[in-house]
Design a protein around this motif. Structure first.
Motif, short mmCIF file in Angstrom:
data_model
loop_
_atom_site.label_atom_id
_atom_site.label_comp_id
_atom_site.label_asym_id
_atom_site.label_seq_id
_atom_site.Cartn_x
_atom_site.Cartn_y
_atom_site.Cartn_z
N ILE B 192 10.76 4.74 2.35
CA ILE B 192 11.41 4.83 4.41
C ILE B 192 11.73 2.50 3.50
N PHE B 193 10.13 2.46 3.85
CA PHE B 193 9.99 1.08 4.01
C PHE B 193 10.66 0.28 2.40
N ARG B 194 10.58 0.85 1.62
CA ARG B 194 11.17 0.16 0.07
C ARG B 194 12.73 -0.17 0.80
N GLU B 195 13.09 0.85 0.79
CA GLU B 195 14.42 1.19 1.25
C GLU B 195 15.28 0.23 1.78
N LEU B 196 14.87 0.58 3.01
CA LEU B 196 14.85 -1.02 3.91
C LEU B 196 15.10 -2.37 3.54
N LEU B 197 13.94 -2.59 2.76
CA LEU B 197 13.59 -4.13 2.29
C LEU B 197 14.45 -3.82 0.35
N SER B 198 14.75 -2.99 0.38
CA SER B 198 14.67 -2.51 -1.30
C SER B 198 14.05 -4.00 -1.71
N ALA B 199 12.91 -3.30 -2.52
CA ALA B 199 11.59 -3.87 -2.67
C ALA B 199 11.39 -3.41 -4.06
N ARG B 200 11.52 -4.30 -4.68
CA ARG B 200 11.45 -4.44 -6.14
C ARG B 200 9.97 -3.01 -6.79
N GLU B 201 9.03 -3.67 -6.60
CA GLU B 201 7.63 -3.00 -6.72
C GLU B 201 6.77 -2.50 -5.05
#
Lengths: 180, 595
Positions: B192-201
């Motif tokens: 969820i957090f990765r999607e919200l931040l659109s983090a690469r890694e």
């Protein structure tokens, strides 16, 4: 001889002109020292220094008319800062130092005379004629100017209690224990 | 895959003491007789209470709504009755009270309707709002509202999402046990957090003294999200500091007073990620947290404790030994002594340690600083604690700021290594809170000055306006006195002479009582006449630019009003005539006498 005089005279004229120009071009509006002093003063506008507000007191200090130890709300800390700024000697405060306090209106006793509203220098009292008045606590500077005009003596000054928001870590102090 | 790890400067290696509290799984603490749920449990604005004494609440019901963007909601941990919303001692080093909602559980533990959401179907702003309203805050100890950290920086693409499972504080094992037991939920929360931040890694950093947790996380990652990397980081305090972990995992050094987002990195604690997952996927707000009970106790263990449970009851679960002298909240490095065990467990309570003189011997007396520089070598932020110490001690707060006191994370490494046993962190805390207090005072003084100036400006303006009004009135009076010789421009020429003539005559003959009466009456009549003419001359100015329909309506109203007023004058004319003749009878009498 003549040429030396002429050079000196010319120099004087040129430098004089430069100084004259600079004094017009870089003129400072107002007295910057007054502003610096005022920034140190606590802005309670209480008049305990004998001047009608912090700015007049700052102006008086700047003009050398007033001493730097006349501001009780500023405390010794303020005196020290002023001494630092002005290069004067630190003097003990003229009055006793009090903890920070705010005015509280006993709303049962208030008759709604509006005298305190007129006395408050920072518009921290709300109310209307023959209506109850109250103090807006976060705006009160604790200047005590509203206490005297009240005809029914319903305004009291109360020290600000410590709460979680204004609590401070204390200066580390350690008990010295006697070695057994 | 072997990743290159980096090193942060400084740090210490205290004895970890973690093994004692990991033998038993996480237990569920029983509900206490009373819950004291503080409204202000996170950094930022204090939530406003939404309930009052006598209300019954359900488990998960919102009892405090976030009042600002940086603020997080608070919920009822169980169903029951609100006994009061009152001040109760807080889990704070000061031991001062804070506003709490006191709940008496009814034992039914009845949930409010839970609404699981699919975060994919919602816009990111809505997800952030949901997290705020579920009370998701950083559970590592700082309690910073997580949604406020989940906005990617516009200028910099989010490169790394760092998940902090390092848990570097000695004694503490709550994150360790959480990772061992609930790794799946953590990994799903990371998504969820990765999607919200659109983090690469995604990098999950865990100290290498937690092999079970690393294994559990690796297993979950392999099953659910194989592209995340679980990285074992060397055990060295404070590897779990956000900036330190970022440094170790990515090699990026976050500059002084800048945020990691500006470098494309964001860091969250594993427990925070877990609660965020529960909040969205199960619709369960943050009602409990895992607390390590350890130290001088017979049964060290991790417990899932309801927020608001008095610490006294929590501590009893671990059976503290008789010689326990005090209790610490947080770890031994950064924690503080709990001043009152009636204080409730809050979102920031990650660990409670029973202290005894044997476990934590009282610090030896403070000796003078010998400027050995050991503290500067240990400081993970590359500050110079000995300089800060001198200035804080001398209350030279301006200088402490020049030496970046606000970059100090109060990790305690400097105090730990100090050969003179100087409690450096206490000096820094003192200096920081003094600086904050001064800042507040300065702001209050500036506001007071502004209000004072505004008040003065208002007083001046009012005085000017009053003077102007008086001047206008005086000039009007003067012009009126001059007016009578020219009756043409006077609206009431009959009454005007009555006002002016008597005084002229009074100069010659002594005034009688009737005379004065006549003057007064005439003056009143003149005033009424003036008011009437003024009213008539005052035309409404807001009727321009109206539609034809509105104009017609206005005309109709005007006509009606005119008709009514003529009818009224007609009806009153009979009586008016009588009074008029009575009133008119006086001036002739007066004038007769004058003559």
């Amino acid at each position: 001889m003549i040429s030396a005089l002429a050079i000196m005279a010319l120099g004087a004229v040129v430098l004089g002109a430069a100084l004259g120009y600079a004094s017009i071009r870089f003129r400072v509006e107002g007295d910057p020292l007054v502003e610096k002093i005022e920034a140190i003063l606590p802005q309670t506008q209480c008049g305990q220094c004998g001047y009608p507000g912090c700015k007049p007191y700052a102006a008086a200090i700047s003009a050398g008319e007033a001493d730097i130890n006349l501001c009780p709300p500023g405390g010794m800390d303020g005196v020290r800062k002023l001494a630092d700024l002005l290069g004067r000697e630190v003097k003990p405060l003229e009055a006793e130092e009090k903890p920070k306090q705010i005015a509280i209106i006993d709303e049962q006793t208030c008759i709604g005379c509006t005298l305190c509203i007129q006395a408050c220098p920072v518009d921290a009292i709300v109310g209307a004629a023959k209506q109850m008045h109250t103090i807006i606590e976060p705006l009160c500077t604790g200047c005590e100017l509203c206490v005297k005009p009240c005809p029914v003596e319903c305004i009291s000054m109360q020290p600000i209690a410590e709460n979680i928001d204004n609590w401070k870590w204390k200066y580390p102090v350690f008990e010295i224990k006697r070695a057994a | 895959m072997l990743a290159k790890l980096f090193r942060f400067k400084g740090g210490v290696k205290p004895q970890t003491n973690k093994a004692i509290s990991v033998h038993e799984p996480i237990g569920r603490a029983p509900l206490p007789a009373r819950l004291f749920v503080p409204l202000h449990q996170s950094i930022g604005g204090a939530p406003n209470p939404l309930v009052q004494a006598g209300d019954s609440v359900l488990k998960g019901q919102l009892i405090g709504a976030a009042d600002a963007w940086v603020s997080a909601a608070v919920h009822a941990p169980t169903s029951g009755r609100v006994l009061a919303v009152e001040e109760h001692v807080a889990a704070h080093p000061s031991g001062l009270p804070t506003l709490c909602v006191v709940i008496e559980p009814d034992g039914r533990d009845e949930w409010i309707e839970r609404r699981p959401v699919d975060h994919h179907s919602l816009p990111p702003e809505r997800v952030r709002e949901l997290l705020r309203d579920a009370g998701v805050v950083g559970l590592g100890g700082a309690a910073f509202p997580s949604h406020a950290k989940l906005t990617p920086a516009r200028a910099v693409a989010m490169e790394h999402l760092v998940i902090n499972g390092a848990e570097c504080e000695p004694f503490m094992t709550c994150d360790d046990m959480l990772m061992r037991e609930r790794a799946d939920e953590i990994v799903r929360g990371i998504a969820i957090f990765r999607e919200l931040l659109s983090a690469r890694e995604v990098l999950i950093g865990i100290e290498d003294n937690k092999q079970e947790a690393i294994a559990a996380m690796q297993e979950a990652v392999l099953r659910l999200a194989p592209d995340y990397r679980v990285v074992a980081v060397p055990t060295r305090y404070p590897a779990g500091g956000a900036k330190q972990l970022i440094r170790v995992l990515t090699g990026k050094e976050v500059p002084a007073s800048r945020r990691s987002t500006e470098l494309g990195v964001q860091c969250f604690n594993v427990a925070t990620v877990y609660t965020a997952y529960r909040a969205l996927a199960c619709g369960e707000p943050v009602l409990s947290r895992i607390v390590t009970l350890t130290g001088n106790v017979e049964r060290p263990r991790n417990w899932e404790v309801w927020l608001g449970t008095p610490m006294r009851e929590v501590v009893a679960l671990a059976r503290p030994r008789a010689d326990s002298s005090s209790f610490l909240m947080g770890g031994p490095m950064m924690g503080f002594e709990i001043p009152d065990l009636d204080a409730p467990v809050v979102k920031a309570t990650n660990c409670i340690i029973a202290a005894s003189p044997a476990l934590f011997p009282p610090p030896p007396p403070e000796m003078p600083c010998i400027r050995c520089g050991a503290c500067a070598e240990a400081c993970p932020h590359e500050l110079q604690p000995f300089e800060l110490y001198w200035f804080a001690r001398a209350r030279n707060f301006g200088k402490t700021q020049e030496y970046y006191i606000f970059d100090c994370i109060e990790c305690g490494c400097c105090s730990y290594v100090c050969p003179s046993h100087i409690p450096l962190v206490q000096y820094f805390r003192f200096a920081k809170s003094e600086i904050w207090a001064r800042e507040r005072e300065k702001q209050a003084a500036d506001a007071a000055k502004e209000r004072f100036e505004l008040r003065n400006a208002r007083a001046e303006r009012e005085q000017a306006e009053k003077a102007e009004r008086l001047a206008r009135a005086a000039s009007a009076k003067a012009s009126e006195k001059r007016a009578p010789p020219d009756p043409g421009n006077k609206p009431a020429p009959e009454s005007a002479p009555a006002v002016d003539q008597p005084p002229a005559a009074a100069g010659e003959v002594a005034m009688t009582a009737g005379d004065a009466e006549a003057i007064r009456k005439a003056a009143i009549a003149a005033a009424i006449e003036r008011a009437r003419s003024q009213r008539e001359s005052a035309q409404p100015r807001n009727t321009d630019r109206l539609s034809a329909g509105q104009q017609r309506e206005i005309a109709a109203v005007e006509a009606r009003r005119a008709a009514r007023s003529t009818a009224a004058t007609a009806a009153a004319s009979g009586t008016a005539a009588a009074t008029d003749s009575g009133g008119a009878a006086v001036p002739p009498a007066g004038s007769r006498r004058d003559d």
